[in-house]
Design a protein around this motif. Sequence first.
Motif, short mmCIF file in Angstrom:
data_model
loop_
_atom_site.label_atom_id
_atom_site.label_comp_id
_atom_site.label_asym_id
_atom_site.label_seq_id
_atom_site.Cartn_x
_atom_site.Cartn_y
_atom_site.Cartn_z
N GLY A 1 0.80 -1.30 -0.05
CA GLY A 1 -0.13 0.07 -0.02
C GLY A 1 0.71 1.14 0.02
N ALA B 1 -4.41 -0.01 0.49
CA ALA B 1 -3.80 -0.64 1.02
C ALA B 1 -3.79 -2.14 0.82
CB ALA B 1 -4.73 -0.80 2.47
N GLY C 1 -4.00 0.93 5.87
CA GLY C 1 -5.40 0.79 5.94
C GLY C 1 -6.07 0.63 7.32
#
Length: 395
Positions: free
Chosen positions: A54, A74, A264
């Motif tokens: 990510g 992510a 994330g």
Amino acid sequence: MKQNYLLIMLCSLVLLVNCKGEDSVTPEENPTKVVATGKVEGKVFAKNGTQPVGGALVFTTDSQSNIYHTYSGADGSFSLTAPEGSTTLHIQTGDGKNFRSEVPVTIKKNETITVAATDSKLDQIAKMAYIKGSYDEIEAIISSLGYTATEITYQDLKNINTISQYDIIFLNCGSRTYAQTGTSSPSNDNNVYSNLSTFVSNGGSLYSSDWASAYLVGGNTNTVSCNAPGGFINDNLLCLKDIGASGAYTGCSVSNASLATALGFNTLDIDYDMGSWEKIQNYDPAFWDVLVQKGNEPLMIRTGHYTNPSAPLTPVGTSLNNNHITICHHTASGNNITITINQNAWNAHQAHGDTMGPCSGNSSSGNIYYTTFHNHASGNIGKAGPILQYVILNL
């Protein structure tokens, strides 16, 4: 006659506006230009082919060096709208010096093409080294991602010619024992501190965890107090003490927005499985960026501002970067981005208004990441694992 001229100009303007369809894009660097576009999609992976990456920068350029860019999510996925035609898709993490890939693609008007997973793996450009520790094995995370690092010793740090061949050096927690240093007082080893200062000032990057703070700010096996003897970072910039207690730090926050997006998640619990870990007492916020914290207590920090004007100029890093340079790409909106490009493309970028060096930090220095946490013997480090993966790929 004048009225007819104005009428012709007005009609021409209307035609121009109406010619801009959904398959076109206006580059933010050149808002008067309209070009036909397509999309390129894919997923960025580490070299092992299974770990998504990510926060990777994905971009391409047109013939006028306008840049079209996006970032991987992510889960590693990306979708980029770019001008039609054959081009090169660049995938980079950090400033692109140490990890980057280039993928030839042909963008088709109004169509979406997909980059194969085998082509979107992030290549290792950097030559990396580590010093074996007692409580941290960052090399285990490096190898799990599919990358390689060479083991060097504390004694190797005394030779600038040895360490200058590397782009990144990882200083594991517990790597300053008597057996490794050959002395009970490595705080007196000014040669090591001088070489690390020279290494970073000339573009090398460092990872230091927990007790390895002694390499940065001084101390023997670790840092027991502020103003400890040794180190190469001034005490007014960073102060640590080994007063951390074992146990879980719950409700920690990922305070850097870019890092949180790349991971994330923005909250996590960190397990400090041993006591006497190094707690950050004071730091200079103008020098350090706080990436992870518990309340107001920083747990992971980063700087690209270190410089030593008296350090000798020493070439640092792998020869694979000899034909690449790092620049700051300027956009009309001020949303500037740091990229590493082939030096043959520099004249076009310079004419476009881009500048040499990264967009932030010191133009010649490398990065320093310091983490109070690391991967420990129990192996169950939870969400700290992806954070350490991010550190490796963004040094």
